[in-house]
Design a protein around this motif. Structure first.
Motif, PDB file in Angstrom:
ATOM      1  N   ASN A 295      52.874  50.969  54.783  1.00  0.00           N
ATOM      2  CA  ASN A 295      51.452  51.198  54.516  1.00  0.00           C
ATOM      3  C   ASN A 295      50.680  51.653  55.748  1.00  0.00           C
ATOM      4  O   ASN A 295      49.643  52.281  55.621  1.00  0.00           O
ATOM      5  CB  ASN A 295      50.799  49.921  53.972  1.00  0.00           C
ATOM      6  CG  ASN A 295      51.355  49.549  52.621  1.00  0.00           C
ATOM      7  OD1 ASN A 295      51.290  50.330  51.683  1.00  0.00           O
ATOM      8  ND2 ASN A 295      51.925  48.368  52.529  1.00  0.00           N
TER       9      ASN A 295
ATOM     10  N   LEU B  69      50.669  62.912  53.044  1.00  0.00           N
ATOM     11  CA  LEU B  69      51.619  61.920  53.545  1.00  0.00           C
ATOM     12  C   LEU B  69      53.048  62.418  53.378  1.00  0.00           C
ATOM     13  O   LEU B  69      53.876  62.275  54.281  1.00  0.00           O
ATOM     14  CB  LEU B  69      51.418  60.587  52.839  1.00  0.00           C
ATOM     15  CG  LEU B  69      52.275  59.424  53.306  1.00  0.00           C
ATOM     16  CD1 LEU B  69      52.164  59.183  54.810  1.00  0.00           C
ATOM     17  CD2 LEU B  69      51.912  58.165  52.541  1.00  0.00           C
TER      18      LEU B  69
ATOM     19  N   LEU C  94      46.901  55.392  53.107  1.00  0.00           N
ATOM     20  CA  LEU C  94      46.175  55.717  51.886  1.00  0.00           C
ATOM     21  C   LEU C  94      45.186  54.603  51.566  1.00  0.00           C
ATOM     22  O   LEU C  94      45.472  53.430  51.773  1.00  0.00           O
ATOM     23  CB  LEU C  94      47.146  55.918  50.722  1.00  0.00           C
ATOM     24  CG  LEU C  94      48.188  57.024  50.937  1.00  0.00           C
ATOM     25  CD1 LEU C  94      49.175  57.056  49.778  1.00  0.00           C
ATOM     26  CD2 LEU C  94      47.529  58.379  51.111  1.00  0.00           C
TER      27      LEU C  94
ATOM     28  N   ASP D 178      45.767  62.537  51.652  1.00  0.00           N
ATOM     29  CA  ASP D 178      46.163  62.086  50.326  1.00  0.00           C
ATOM     30  C   ASP D 178      47.692  61.972  50.293  1.00  0.00           C
ATOM     31  O   ASP D 178      48.362  62.161  51.313  1.00  0.00           O
ATOM     32  CB  ASP D 178      45.634  63.023  49.238  1.00  0.00           C
ATOM     33  CG  ASP D 178      46.087  64.468  49.404  1.00  0.00           C
ATOM     34  OD1 ASP D 178      47.148  64.721  50.027  1.00  0.00           O
ATOM     35  OD2 ASP D 178      45.392  65.365  48.904  1.00  0.00           O
ATOM     36  N   SER D 179      48.232  61.668  49.131  1.00  0.00           N
ATOM     37  CA  SER D 179      49.681  61.443  49.032  1.00  0.00           C
ATOM     38  C   SER D 179      50.477  62.701  49.350  1.00  0.00           C
ATOM     39  O   SER D 179      51.576  62.608  49.910  1.00  0.00           O
ATOM     40  CB  SER D 179      50.047  60.898  47.649  1.00  0.00           C
ATOM     41  OG  SER D 179      49.629  61.794  46.641  1.00  0.00           O
TER      42      SER D 179
END
Length: 87
Positions: free
Chosen positions: A69, A45, A34, A41-42
């Motif tokens: 990350n 993910l 991200l 986007d989240s």
């Protein structure tokens, strides 16, 4: 990190990007999920994590969320014998 786990993550990221009509940039273990160059986007993910659990039978987040990350950090969570949170 195993090459096969990296390849699986890359395969699924390519599928997610293609479903959105996007092109995936070159990936390496330091590619950030991200806030970087990935067109995800989240929610994408979260979808990736569900698919990885389905395809590997492993859930490194069973005991709780583990911070990651990059692609390399996520792949490391799927190493055999690594307890959740110890990557």
């Amino acid at each position: 990190m195993t090459d096969s786990m990296f390849a699986l993550i890359a395969e699924e990221l390519a599928r997610i990007a293609a479903d959105k009509g996007e092109t995936l940039p070159a990936l390496d273990p330091d590619t950030r999920f991200l806030g970087g160059d990935l067109p995800i986007d989240s929610l994408d993910l979260a979808t990736l994590l569900v698919v990885l659990e389905q395809r590997t039978g492993q859930d490194p987040f069973r005991a709780g969320f583990v911070q990651f990350n990059t692609i390399g950090e996520l792949a490391a969570l799927y190493r055999p014998g690594v307890p959740a949170g110890a990557a």
